[in-house]
Enzyme design. Structure first.
Site, PDB file in Angstrom:
ATOM      1  N   HIS A  75      22.624  -3.031  -5.206  1.00 13.77           N
ATOM      2  CA  HIS A  75      23.349  -3.230  -6.163  1.00 13.77           C
ATOM      3  C   HIS A  75      23.151  -2.544  -6.948  1.00 13.77           C
ATOM      4  O   HIS A  75      21.965  -4.093  -7.420  1.00 13.77           O
ATOM      5  CB  HIS A  75      24.493  -3.728  -5.770  1.00 13.77           C
ATOM      6  CG  HIS A  75      25.658  -3.960  -6.418  1.00 13.77           C
ATOM      7  ND1 HIS A  75      26.300  -3.088  -7.000  1.00 13.77           N
ATOM      8  CD2 HIS A  75      26.189  -4.959  -7.470  1.00 13.77           C
ATOM      9  CE1 HIS A  75      27.001  -2.785  -7.952  1.00 13.77           C
ATOM     10  NE2 HIS A  75      27.279  -4.025  -8.402  1.00 13.77           N
ATOM     11  N   CYS A 116      31.565  -4.844  -5.201  1.00 12.09           N
ATOM     12  CA  CYS A 116      30.601  -4.328  -5.088  1.00 12.09           C
ATOM     13  C   CYS A 116      29.879  -4.501  -4.005  1.00 12.09           C
ATOM     14  O   CYS A 116      29.402  -3.787  -3.493  1.00 12.09           O
ATOM     15  CB  CYS A 116      29.379  -5.310  -6.209  1.00 12.09           C
ATOM     16  SG  CYS A 116      30.082  -4.271  -7.981  1.00 12.09           S
ATOM     17  N   ASN A 140      26.891   0.263 -13.201  1.00 12.33           N
ATOM     18  CA  ASN A 140      27.201  -0.269 -12.354  1.00 12.33           C
ATOM     19  C   ASN A 140      28.214   0.713 -11.597  1.00 12.33           C
ATOM     20  O   ASN A 140      29.588   0.239 -12.087  1.00 12.33           O
ATOM     21  CB  ASN A 140      27.678  -1.756 -12.241  1.00 12.33           C
ATOM     22  CG  ASN A 140      28.169  -2.327 -11.555  1.00 12.33           C
ATOM     23  OD1 ASN A 140      28.705  -2.003 -10.125  1.00 12.33           O
ATOM     24  ND2 ASN A 140      28.644  -4.099 -11.027  1.00 12.33           N
TER      25      ASN A 140
END
Ligand code: COA
Length: 338
Positions: free
Chosen positions: A259, A116, A289
């Site tokens: 994020h 990520c 996500n």
């Protein structure tokens, strides 16, 4: 002459199939109420069968080139950097194929694997190529198809992740104070905690296990609670360190683009930094996500909505498997996202 790397193009792409919490609740034991209150996610997009990460990356890359007024032809950029956890194949990298399909010729092209945090690692690498004088323009893409690695029997991960792609073009500019210049970055890792986020099988380590590989080992796994705590601490510390390095008081940050892992993580992060909640860019409710695509997709959506205004100080920060984390600082440029 010194070169600085500035953001001059931005685009994103989500696969058309929108998957709501209600749809997930009709196939396994979860509920819209649980997902919304624990994560802030209401829907995510999943690629249809047969659609791979490169397909999404090409769409986002095309849009970023268009936004930068660059043609899809050789010479448009000097490198293509693709951040992804879900490459089309274990070998070769996905970036060369994306570059070829975008018509960019025999340009340098490589993948970055930092889960990520991948987009920020890619941004740092691309920016360094430009400041070193090795490239004039670089296309940086974050693209993921997590729907292909989620374990349908694991409701904790299946509700969180979405597919998508976002891309930026960085270009060499002569002046350091031009809006869009990547002023500085902070990157870090802690491999001693690699087990918190992992796909156990499919790599060279699997050869240590005799017999047939367990198909379950090909799925993405995550220790959610520990990841939650690490994410807040690592992004908070990284963002604070970067702010100190660039000399920005926290209060001068106009927008935090973190994020999009969990709305509760973003809120805790803002609180840790002492930043008012309304300065935090949020799109996790609509996209979930999207891992390495998370930050460029959030940037493109916020820019298109007019949330990011020219001259505003923007702080990017991400956290992911590895463990890895990173932050970047820039002043928002004038551009038209595509
Ligand atoms: N639907 C309904 N119930 C669920 C569920 C789901 N999708 N997933 C888990 N549960 C249940 C658990 O089984 C558990 O039940 P129990 O109390 O009967 O054992 C309960 O909900 C609480 O589970 P827990 O894991 O403690 O929840 P949590 O508040 O920690 O939230 C996450 C779980 C995954 C949402 C949270 O830990 C998280 O967001 N972590 C970070 C994830 C992330 O951002 N990862 C990417 C970082 S790059």
């Amino acid at each position: 002459m010194a070169h600085f790397a500035a953001l001059v193009g931005l685009g994103s792409y989500l696969p058309p199939r929108r998957v709501t919490n209600e749809e997930l609740a009709s196939t396994f034991d979860t509920s819209d109420e649980w997902i919304t209150t624990r994560t802030g996610i209401r829907a995510r997009h999943w690629a249809s069968s047969g659609v791979a990460t490169s397909d999404l990356a090409v769409e986002a890359g095309h849009r970023a080139l268009k936004s930068a007024n660059l043609p899809m032809e050789p010479g448009a950029v000097d490198a293509v950097v693709l951040a992804t956890t879900t490459p089309d194949h274990p070998c070769p990298a996905t970036a060369p194929q994306v570059a070829a399909r975008l018509g960019l010729g025999t340009v340098a092209a490589y993948d970055i694997a930092a889960v990520c945090s991948g987009f920020l690692y890619a941004l740092a690498t691309a920016s360094a190529q430009i400041t070193a004088g090795q490239a004039e323009r670089v296309l940086v893409i974050g693209a993921e198809t997590y729907s292909t690695i989620l374990n349908p029997a694991d409701r904790t991960t299946s509700v969180i992740f979405g597919d998508g792609a976002g891309a930026v073009v960085l270009a060499a500019v002569p002046d350091a104070d031009r809006p869009g210049v990547i002023i500085n970055v902070d990157l870090g890792s802690d491999g001693s905690q690699q087990d918190l986020i992992t796909i156990p099988g499919g790599g060279s380590r699997e050869r240590a296990t005799p017999g047939e590989p367990d198909p379950q080992d090909r799925y993405f796994t995550m220790q959610g609670k520990k990841v939650f705590a690490e994410a807040v601490t690592r992004m908070g510390d990284s963002a604070s360190a970067l702010l100190g390095r660039v000399g920005w008081p926290v209060d001068s940050v106009g927008h935090l683009v973190g994020h999009q892992a969990n709305i509760r993580i973003l809120k805790a992060l803002a609180q840790r930094l002492g930043l008012p909640g309304e300065r935090v860019v949020v799109n996790i409710d609509r996209v979930g996500n999207t891992s390495a695509a998370s930050i460029p997709v959030a940037l493109a959506e916020a820019a298109a909505a007019g949330t990011l205004t020219t001259g505003s100080r923007v702080l990017l920060t991400a956290f992911g498997g590895g463990l890895t984390w990173g932050s970047a600082a820039l002043t928002w440029p004038e551009l038209n996202p595509a």
